[in-house]
Structure formats: C-alpha cells, structure tokens
Motif scaffolding. Structure first.
Motif, PDB file in Angstrom:
ATOM      1  N   SER A  42      33.828  50.275  51.070  1.00  0.00           N
ATOM      2  CA  SER A  42      33.173  49.130  50.462  1.00  0.00           C
ATOM      3  C   SER A  42      31.666  49.209  50.622  1.00  0.00           C
ATOM      4  CB  SER A  42      33.704  47.834  51.080  1.00  0.00           C
ATOM      5  OG  SER A  42      33.011  46.723  50.570  1.00  0.00           O
ATOM      6  N   SER A  43      31.175  49.119  51.842  1.00  0.00           N
ATOM      7  CA  SER A  43      29.734  49.188  52.077  1.00  0.00           C
ATOM      8  C   SER A  43      29.261  50.637  52.060  1.00  0.00           C
ATOM      9  CB  SER A  43      29.379  48.561  53.424  1.00  0.00           C
ATOM     10  OG  SER A  43      28.025  48.823  53.746  1.00  0.00           O
ATOM     11  N   GLN A  80      26.177  40.647  51.646  1.00  0.00           N
ATOM     12  CA  GLN A  80      26.388  41.531  50.507  1.00  0.00           C
ATOM     13  C   GLN A  80      25.134  42.341  50.198  1.00  0.00           C
ATOM     14  OE1 GLN A  80      27.723  38.404  47.864  1.00  0.00           O
ATOM     15  NE2 GLN A  80      29.826  39.161  47.882  1.00  0.00           N
ATOM     16  N   ARG A 116      31.409  43.367  50.871  1.00  0.00           N
ATOM     17  CA  ARG A 116      31.959  42.687  49.700  1.00  0.00           C
ATOM     18  C   ARG A 116      32.941  41.623  50.167  1.00  0.00           C
ATOM     19  NH1 ARG A 116      37.282  45.190  46.927  1.00  0.00           N
ATOM     20  NH2 ARG A 116      38.166  46.256  48.726  1.00  0.00           N
ATOM     21  N   ALA A 132      36.351  40.057  50.525  1.00  0.00           N
ATOM     22  CA  ALA A 132      37.742  40.483  50.436  1.00  0.00           C
ATOM     23  C   ALA A 132      38.627  39.327  49.989  1.00  0.00           C
ATOM     24  CB  ALA A 132      38.221  41.031  51.783  1.00  0.00           C
ATOM     25  N   ASN A 165      34.299  42.451  53.813  1.00  0.00           N
ATOM     26  CA  ASN A 165      34.840  43.785  54.039  1.00  0.00           C
ATOM     27  C   ASN A 165      33.741  44.841  53.936  1.00  0.00           C
ATOM     28  OD1 ASN A 165      35.846  46.249  52.074  1.00  0.00           O
ATOM     29  ND2 ASN A 165      37.179  45.954  53.844  1.00  0.00           N
ATOM     30  N   CYS A 166      33.827  45.862  54.815  1.00  0.00           N
ATOM     31  CA  CYS A 166      32.900  46.993  54.707  1.00  0.00           C
ATOM     32  C   CYS A 166      33.618  48.335  54.666  1.00  0.00           C
ATOM     33  CB  CYS A 166      31.879  46.979  55.849  1.00  0.00           C
ATOM     34  SG  CYS A 166      32.566  47.347  57.479  1.00  0.00           S
ATOM     35  N   ASP A 167      34.856  48.395  55.173  1.00  0.00           N
ATOM     36  CA  ASP A 167      35.582  49.656  55.220  1.00  0.00           C
ATOM     37  C   ASP A 167      37.077  49.389  55.089  1.00  0.00           C
ATOM     38  OD1 ASP A 167      35.858  52.372  55.325  1.00  0.00           O
ATOM     39  OD2 ASP A 167      35.399  52.593  57.434  1.00  0.00           O
ATOM     40  N   HIS A 170      38.803  42.744  56.964  1.00  0.00           N
ATOM     41  CA  HIS A 170      37.517  42.090  57.190  1.00  0.00           C
ATOM     42  C   HIS A 170      36.940  42.539  58.526  1.00  0.00           C
ATOM     43  CE1 HIS A 170      40.656  39.397  58.770  1.00  0.00           C
ATOM     44  NE2 HIS A 170      39.776  38.978  59.683  1.00  0.00           N
ATOM     45  N   ASP A 180      41.438  49.292  50.378  1.00  0.00           N
ATOM     46  CA  ASP A 180      40.421  50.152  49.774  1.00  0.00           C
ATOM     47  C   ASP A 180      39.801  49.405  48.599  1.00  0.00           C
ATOM     48  OD1 ASP A 180      42.258  50.366  47.653  1.00  0.00           O
ATOM     49  OD2 ASP A 180      43.031  52.296  48.355  1.00  0.00           O
ATOM     50  N   ASP A 181      39.027  50.109  47.791  1.00  0.00           N
ATOM     51  CA  ASP A 181      38.296  49.447  46.709  1.00  0.00           C
ATOM     52  C   ASP A 181      39.210  48.884  45.624  1.00  0.00           C
ATOM     53  OD1 ASP A 181      35.884  49.946  47.927  1.00  0.00           O
ATOM     54  OD2 ASP A 181      35.497  51.803  46.831  1.00  0.00           O
ATOM     55  N   TYR A 205      41.604  46.849  46.254  1.00  0.00           N
ATOM     56  CA  TYR A 205      42.101  45.555  46.716  1.00  0.00           C
ATOM     57  C   TYR A 205      41.499  44.428  45.872  1.00  0.00           C
ATOM     58  CZ  TYR A 205      43.250  41.685  49.842  1.00  0.00           C
ATOM     59  OH  TYR A 205      43.738  40.507  50.373  1.00  0.00           O
TER      60      TYR A 205
END
Length: 301
Positions: free
Chosen positions: A2-3, A159, A165, A167, A177-179, A183, A257-258, A260
């Motif tokens: 995500s990040s 953000q 981002r 979640a 979320n970053c990974d 969260h 993952d992205d 979601y």
C-alpha cells in the motif's frame, strides 16, 4: 504494497511514572524481554525480529506517549516522507540522521502531525534473525490506535505524509493500511487526541487466551474480550497496564493486498447487543473507555 514508503510499525515509546514497576510488569506478566538499558530508559523486545517494541522512559506522575516509530522501505523513502510531511501541514522535528543514541541504530527522522502526534520513521535499524515461534509471548507490535477529534484531517495527513490508504471505516474508527497487515494505524473517532491502545501480536489463538489467564492471575483482568473484530478479523483481549495504558493481545490479523476492497460504516454493523463477531463478551466497560482518553502525546518529547 500500500504505502510506497512505510514497511510497517516498529515500536512505541512511553513516559511512565515508575520505570522499575514498568519493568516488572512488562517482563514478568506481559512477557517481553529486556533488550537494552539506558539512562532513565528501558527497551523491551518481543520474540520477533525487531530490536525492541517498547521504549519506556522515566516520566512524571501520569503516563504519556512519546512517539510512534515506523520502519521505512528505503533510505530514499525518508527524504520523500520529509517533503510530504511539510506539504501535508506537519512539522519536521528532526531531519534524517544517524540514530546513534538508539540501541537499534539506523537512520531516522522525526515529525509532528498538525494535532501534536509525534512519529519517528527509521531505516537500517538492527533486526534479529527470525527464530522459532514462542508460545504465549508477544512477537511484535501489529498496530496502534490513536484517537482524533478531526478524523478526516488525520486520515488525509497519514495518506499524504506516509502513503497510507484507508482499509475500512466503521462508525467509531478509520483503519489505515501500509502493508500486509489489515491496519497498522487506526484512528479512533473521538473528541480528543489520546492514545487509544497498543496491540501486541501473539503467535496464535491459544496464546491470546492463555495470556488472558496469566494477566488475570496477576491481578490484571480482561477489560474487553475475548472476541474477534470485524475489520482486520483479529482476535483480541484488552487490558490496562499498571499506569492505565490500554494494551491488547491479538492474533490472526487479516493479511491483505492492493486488491482488498474498503468498506464503510454501513457494512460494519452488528446485530443488537453485539460489538464483535462472536458476541460472547459484553461491550467495553467504563474503565477501559476512560483509559482510552487519558494518555496523551508529550508536548516536548
């Protein structure tokens, strides 16, 4: 991923009224190990690869949170974050520099968000080899929840400044979320900017439950749990440490993952009388709710 800049949560630092009492609780009962001692500070590690999870500093009469430390994906990410923090309205407290006084080392920067929350982001800090899972003992931190009187503003800052981002968002919380963990930071919708709680990842369901029994035997009853959350799908037991800091044993955190798909409050609704998936435990009591409003960021960390 995500990040583009943040890999995950590394540690949290607190000011506590009694460092000796904190050591006794967090080593004997909460089951962390002493990683390093400094002048007026104690560093405690779990069984995972992080050099430490908690930095406990001798403080005043009430507990305070000193900072939340995240790990960057690269050295270059620190420069990007520094620029984005300022652009998002934050204050850079310390540019990227060698962390010579930190036992984990590495390079890091520190900043304050527009509402006074202090974050550190590090890269190249010492990490231990992954070992075997140790039952009943915390592995790492999985998330922190920070209250906000202006949730939309806090969400926008995370953000822009850190590349998080959204979640999921419920009626009481925004999950960022970053990974892979669902969260890493969640924002509690509130009228204050206190620390809501710190969550420690346990190896499995049994460890969450046995940890609850150990805490109860030591005079620290479960304040909320056992249960299973909606967003994140994680198991939980919540407690108060000797100073009133809310801490959580958790496991089975949903990995995403992205692909979601984020959902809003209309999706995360329970039948009447329930506050989690199982509906076994009663809702959080007054003691827990009060504690989630009392630990603030130190004004001069």
């Amino acid at each position: 991923m995500s990040s583009p800049w943040i890999q995950g949560l590394r540690s949290a630092a607190l000011f506590v009224p009694d460092l000796a009492q904190a050591e006794h609780f967090y080593t004997r009962t909460w089951q962390l190990d002493v990683a390093h001692r400094g002048d007026g500070v104690l560093y405690l590690r779990g069984t995972g690869s992080d050099a430490y999870l908690l930095a406990l500093h001798q403080g005043g009469q009430v507990p305070q949170i000193r900072q939340v430390t995240l790990r960057a994906r690269s050295r270059e990410a620190l420069d990007a974050i520094a620029a984005q923090v300022v652009a998002a309205g934050g204050t850079l407290l310390a540019p990227a520099h060698e962390l010579g006084r930190d036992p984990a080392g590495g390079v890091g920067l520190k900043f304050k968000d527009p509402h006074g929350r202090v974050f550190e982001v590090v890269h190249g800090d010492t990490q231990r080899p992954e070992g075997a899972v140790v039952q009943d003992r915390p592995v790492r931190l999985t998330h922190v929840v920070l209250n906000s009187h202006a949730v939309d503003e806090t969400q926008a800052f995370l953000q822009q400044a850190l590349g998080f981002r959204l979640a999921d968002r419920t009626g009481i919380m925004a999950f960022m979320n970053c990974d892979r963990d669902h969260h890493t930071i969640a924002i509690g919708i509130s009228d204050n900017d206190a620390l809501n709680h710190i969550a420690f990842l346990m190896p499995d369901f049994e460890s969450v439950m046995r940890g609850g029994g150990r805490m109860k035997d030591a005079g620290f009853p479960i304040q909320w749990g056992p249960g299973r959350h909606g967003p994140g799908n994680n198991l939980f037991n919540y407690f108060l440490d000797p100073f009133g800091v809310v801490i959580e044993y958790t496991a089975d955190v949903e990995q995403i993952d992205d692909r979601y798909e984020a959902h809003g409050p209309e999706h995360w609704k329970w039948p009447p009388g329930r506050v989690d998936q199982w509906g076994i435990s009663p809702a959080p009591g007054a003691a827990l709710k009060d504690a989630q409003r009392r630990v603030f960021f130190a004004p001069n960390p």
